[in-house]
Design a protein around this motif. Sequence first.
Motif, mmCIF file in Angstrom:
data_model
loop_
_atom_site.group_PDB
_atom_site.id
_atom_site.type_symbol
_atom_site.label_atom_id
_atom_site.label_comp_id
_atom_site.label_asym_id
_atom_site.label_seq_id
_atom_site.Cartn_x
_atom_site.Cartn_y
_atom_site.Cartn_z
ATOM 1 N N ILE A 93 1.190 -16.828 -10.603
ATOM 2 C CA ILE A 93 1.541 -15.787 -11.565
ATOM 3 C C ILE A 93 2.890 -15.205 -11.165
ATOM 4 C CG2 ILE A 93 0.908 -13.614 -12.663
ATOM 5 C CD1 ILE A 93 -1.961 -14.080 -11.727
ATOM 6 N N LEU A 94 3.820 -15.252 -12.090
ATOM 7 C CA LEU A 94 5.044 -14.466 -11.963
ATOM 8 C C LEU A 94 4.774 -13.216 -12.787
ATOM 9 C CD1 LEU A 94 7.963 -17.028 -12.285
ATOM 10 C CD2 LEU A 94 7.300 -15.710 -10.289
ATOM 11 N N HIS A 95 4.692 -12.092 -12.115
ATOM 12 C CA HIS A 95 4.242 -10.863 -12.760
ATOM 13 C C HIS A 95 5.317 -10.151 -13.577
ATOM 14 C CE1 HIS A 95 1.259 -11.512 -9.559
ATOM 15 N NE2 HIS A 95 0.436 -11.056 -10.465
ATOM 16 N N GLN A 96 6.564 -10.550 -13.457
ATOM 17 C CA GLN A 96 7.643 -9.908 -14.198
ATOM 18 C C GLN A 96 8.185 -10.850 -15.260
ATOM 19 O OE1 GLN A 96 9.570 -7.387 -10.616
ATOM 20 N NE2 GLN A 96 10.884 -7.805 -12.323
ATOM 21 N N ALA A 97 8.109 -10.417 -16.523
ATOM 22 C CA ALA A 97 8.536 -11.260 -17.641
ATOM 23 C C ALA A 97 10.002 -11.652 -17.549
ATOM 24 C CB ALA A 97 8.254 -10.558 -18.971
ATOM 25 N N ASP A 98 10.839 -10.811 -16.960
ATOM 26 C CA ASP A 98 12.263 -11.158 -16.875
ATOM 27 C C ASP A 98 12.531 -12.291 -15.889
ATOM 28 O OD1 ASP A 98 11.790 -9.678 -14.526
ATOM 29 O OD2 ASP A 98 13.702 -8.610 -14.655
ATOM 30 N N ARG A 99 11.520 -12.729 -15.161
ATOM 31 C CA ARG A 99 11.652 -13.858 -14.231
ATOM 32 C C ARG A 99 11.085 -15.148 -14.817
ATOM 33 N NH1 ARG A 99 15.591 -12.731 -10.802
ATOM 34 N NH2 ARG A 99 15.531 -10.509 -10.518
ATOM 35 N N TRP A 100 10.534 -15.089 -16.020
ATOM 36 C CA TRP A 100 9.993 -16.277 -16.663
ATOM 37 C C TRP A 100 11.127 -17.125 -17.238
ATOM 38 C CZ3 TRP A 100 5.911 -13.300 -20.059
ATOM 39 C CH2 TRP A 100 4.962 -12.718 -19.225
ATOM 40 N N ASN A 101 10.868 -18.409 -17.364
ATOM 41 C CA ASN A 101 11.788 -19.356 -18.007
ATOM 42 C C ASN A 101 13.090 -19.555 -17.234
ATOM 43 O OD1 ASN A 101 10.011 -19.777 -20.250
ATOM 44 N ND2 ASN A 101 10.703 -17.806 -21.057
ATOM 45 N N HIS A 102 13.048 -19.382 -15.921
ATOM 46 C CA HIS A 102 14.223 -19.622 -15.080
ATOM 47 C C HIS A 102 13.937 -20.653 -13.980
ATOM 48 C CE1 HIS A 102 16.382 -16.318 -16.932
ATOM 49 N NE2 HIS A 102 15.329 -15.544 -16.734
ATOM 50 N N GLY A 103 12.769 -21.296 -14.039
ATOM 51 C CA GLY A 103 12.426 -22.313 -13.058
ATOM 52 C C GLY A 103 11.757 -21.799 -11.803
ATOM 53 N N LEU A 104 11.593 -20.496 -11.646
ATOM 54 C CA LEU A 104 10.964 -19.959 -10.433
ATOM 55 C C LEU A 104 9.513 -20.406 -10.306
ATOM 56 C CD1 LEU A 104 12.278 -16.272 -10.279
ATOM 57 C CD2 LEU A 104 12.996 -18.215 -8.888
ATOM 58 N N GLY A 105 8.785 -20.397 -11.410
ATOM 59 C CA GLY A 105 7.389 -20.812 -11.375
ATOM 60 C C GLY A 105 7.229 -22.263 -10.971
ATOM 61 N N THR A 106 8.069 -23.122 -11.519
ATOM 62 C CA THR A 106 8.016 -24.545 -11.165
ATOM 63 C C THR A 106 8.337 -24.730 -9.689
ATOM 64 O OG1 THR A 106 8.657 -25.175 -13.408
ATOM 65 C CG2 THR A 106 8.962 -26.826 -11.677
ATOM 66 N N ARG A 107 9.362 -24.055 -9.222
ATOM 67 C CA ARG A 107 9.736 -24.169 -7.801
ATOM 68 C C ARG A 107 8.636 -23.638 -6.893
ATOM 69 N NH1 ARG A 107 15.081 -21.061 -7.732
ATOM 70 N NH2 ARG A 107 14.895 -21.339 -5.494
ATOM 71 N N ALA A 108 8.061 -22.497 -7.244
ATOM 72 C CA ALA A 108 7.013 -21.907 -6.410
ATOM 73 C C ALA A 108 5.767 -22.788 -6.394
ATOM 74 C CB ALA A 108 6.671 -20.508 -6.902
ATOM 75 N N LEU A 109 5.364 -23.296 -7.555
ATOM 76 C CA LEU A 109 4.182 -24.159 -7.597
ATOM 77 C C LEU A 109 4.439 -25.469 -6.856
ATOM 78 C CD1 LEU A 109 1.282 -24.374 -8.556
ATOM 79 C CD2 LEU A 109 2.128 -25.409 -10.678
ATOM 80 N N THR A 110 5.637 -25.984 -6.939
ATOM 81 C CA THR A 110 6.008 -27.181 -6.187
ATOM 82 C C THR A 110 5.835 -26.942 -4.690
ATOM 83 O OG1 THR A 110 7.577 -27.922 -7.860
ATOM 84 C CG2 THR A 110 7.930 -28.727 -5.629
ATOM 85 N N LEU A 111 6.357 -25.837 -4.208
ATOM 86 C CA LEU A 111 6.223 -25.513 -2.778
ATOM 87 C C LEU A 111 4.761 -25.357 -2.390
ATOM 88 C CD1 LEU A 111 9.107 -22.887 -2.392
ATOM 89 C CD2 LEU A 111 9.094 -25.251 -1.524
ATOM 90 N N TRP A 112 3.980 -24.700 -3.223
ATOM 91 C CA TRP A 112 2.574 -24.435 -2.927
ATOM 92 C C TRP A 112 1.758 -25.733 -2.893
ATOM 93 C CZ3 TRP A 112 -0.099 -21.255 -0.385
ATOM 94 C CH2 TRP A 112 -1.421 -20.900 -0.673
ATOM 95 N N VAL A 113 1.935 -26.584 -3.904
ATOM 96 C CA VAL A 113 1.208 -27.864 -3.935
ATOM 97 C C VAL A 113 1.597 -28.711 -2.732
ATOM 98 C CG1 VAL A 113 0.964 -30.045 -5.200
ATOM 99 C CG2 VAL A 113 0.798 -27.866 -6.421
ATOM 100 N N ASN A 114 2.870 -28.783 -2.427
ATOM 101 C CA ASN A 114 3.324 -29.539 -1.266
ATOM 102 C C ASN A 114 2.709 -28.980 0.018
ATOM 103 O OD1 ASN A 114 5.026 -31.665 -0.186
ATOM 104 N ND2 ASN A 114 6.203 -29.996 0.739
ATOM 105 N N HIS A 115 2.716 -27.665 0.159
ATOM 106 C CA HIS A 115 2.117 -27.029 1.343
ATOM 107 C C HIS A 115 0.633 -27.376 1.450
ATOM 108 C CE1 HIS A 115 0.917 -23.996 4.248
ATOM 109 N NE2 HIS A 115 0.035 -23.547 3.370
ATOM 110 N N LEU A 116 -0.093 -27.300 0.348
ATOM 111 C CA LEU A 116 -1.530 -27.559 0.384
ATOM 112 C C LEU A 116 -1.835 -29.012 0.736
ATOM 113 C CD1 LEU A 116 -2.567 -25.401 -2.678
ATOM 114 C CD2 LEU A 116 -2.964 -24.878 -0.256
#
Length: 184
Positions: A93-116
Amino acid sequence: MVNDKTLQIRPIEARDLDRIWELIYKDETPEWKRWDAPYFEHWAIPYETYRQEADGHVGREDMWVIEAEGTVYGTVSSYYEDAGEEWLEVGIILHQADRWNHGLGTRALTLWVNHLFTTRSTVRVGLTTWSGNERMMRVAEKVGMQLEGRIRRVRVVDGVRYDSIRMGMLREEWEQRQKRNVSI
């Protein structure tokens, strides 16, 4: 801590607790809740009530913060669907709408899946969303997940019926992407 360029995911620290309350529990109807399982109720929690148990978030392995440029903007999480720890579900969850649609979610989920996949022996990592959350489905695809299940018309949002969507990736698929040096 796991990072790429200007974004990192890391375990929650005591210094993050006030920010987590502000992002998740302060507002009764936060914008992010329109997309994150809006069919489940969300409650605001008074700060004093939250602080009574907030220390339990510190150091959790199943919930980390997403931090960019020194500011926490969201969380990633995980839980096992089975007792044998073969079937791991994740959330972001990116809790701030102004951070949506900038690739942060994809990057964060990529890091998380790789870590897991790197730190656990699980066979599968996946996520569940709803068909009205097209951004989440696109993020899951970018990470390398594929549609595994569609439970039709079981999620009701604003009086409209949507499908529940299951997406996932197997360890061997993740390993193949790593061999091809494809950034998940």
